[in-house]
Design an enzyme around this catalytic site. Structure first.
Site, PDB file in Angstrom:
ATOM      1  CD  GLU A  76      -2.735  -1.427   2.351  1.00 30.59           C
ATOM      2  OE1 GLU A  76      -4.178  -1.174   2.814  1.00 30.59           O
ATOM      3  OE2 GLU A  76      -1.417  -1.341   3.745  1.00 30.59           O
ATOM      4  CG  ASP A  87     -12.900  -5.308  -0.508  1.00 27.90           C
ATOM      5  OD1 ASP A  87     -11.454  -5.430  -0.509  1.00 27.90           O
ATOM      6  OD2 ASP A  87     -13.113  -5.342   0.675  1.00 27.90           O
TER       7      ASP A  87
END
Ligand code: ADE
Length: 244
Positions: free
Chosen positions: A13, A198
């Site tokens: 990330e 998601d």
């Protein structure tokens, strides 16, 4: 000089951001803890990125590691602002899209069910303050805002969904409220920047969707954080007196 400190769970990330700003690792700073520190300077602001580090060969994620990392970062670096940047789940029903970046406008836990009176319930949910400049920043940079809810699991159990829905949660993660808890105790302002990997109501297995979209979401985080750091540095918005 402002000191902006990012707390990011996973190396994946953070990597696009670390690379873009050509940040240098400061080894051993948090020894014996596994947290990793990268530092640099951007537009006159001191910039630190603190990662939770690894255990059992994988990046640490979740509330425990996030809390102790936040405490160590605040004690060791005395930043003016903490930014928790990371990925999250979101909801198709709210019109969320993969790799869309949000700024948090509220934060709470969704999996701490403590029966009893209102006070116990309030403590369990958290609902901690966020940096008061968050909305202005989001508006200036054209980023959507949403309520972040934090739990210890990647999957979404019906009981968690019920609590998230009941409290207007839009972005589901595993660290934000744990960091917000530490910031609330220390008075350090906190900005939340979350990118969607998601869709919790999309019908796909969360882990598969998360893995598939991790890179796209992390690159979107990099782009948003470039604008955010420049905005914070140029507007000189943060100072120790403007906490939360
Ligand atoms: N991080 C990325 N996606 C997540 C999800 N669905 N739940 C919790 N944390 C996440």
């Amino acid at each position: 000089m402002n000191h902006i400190c990012y707390i990011i769970a996973m190396q994946a990330e953070a990597q696009p951001f670390i690379q873009e700003f050509q940040m240098e690792e400061v080894t051993g700073f948090f020894s014996p803890y596994p947290f990793r520190l990268y530092q640099g300077e951007v537009d006159g602001s001191r910039l630190s990125v603190v990662l939770l580090g690894q255990q059992h060969g994988t990046d640490l994620v979740g509330c425990e590691a996030a809390s102790i990392t936040a405490m160590a970062a605040i004690q060791g670096l005395a930043p003016d602002l903490i930014v928790n940047s990371g990925t999250c789940g979101a909801f198709k029903a709210d019109g969320a899209a993969i790799a869309e970046v949000y700024v948090g406008n509220a934060v709470m836990f969704h999996d701490r069910r403590v029966p009893g009176d209102d006070e116990w319930g309030t403590q369990a949910l958290g609902n901690y303050p966020l940096w008061s400049g968050s909305a202005k920043l989001a508006e200036a940079l054209g980023l959507r805002m949403g309520k972040v809810t934090t739990g210890s699991s990647l999957d979404l159990q019906p009981v968690d969904e019920e609590i998230i829905r009941q409290h207007g949660g839009q972005l589901k993660d595993m660290e934000a409220a744990a960091i917000a808890f530490v910031c609330s105790l220390t008075g350090v302002p906190l900005l939340l920047v979350k990118s969607v990997t998601d869709l919790c109501d999309g019908g796909e297995k969360t882990y598969d969707e998360f893995r598939r979209n991790l890179s796209a979401a992390s690159h979107a985080l990099r782009d948003a954080n470039l604008s955010i750091v420049r905005y914070l540095s140029r507007s000189k918005l943060i100072c120790r007196t403007s906490r939360s």
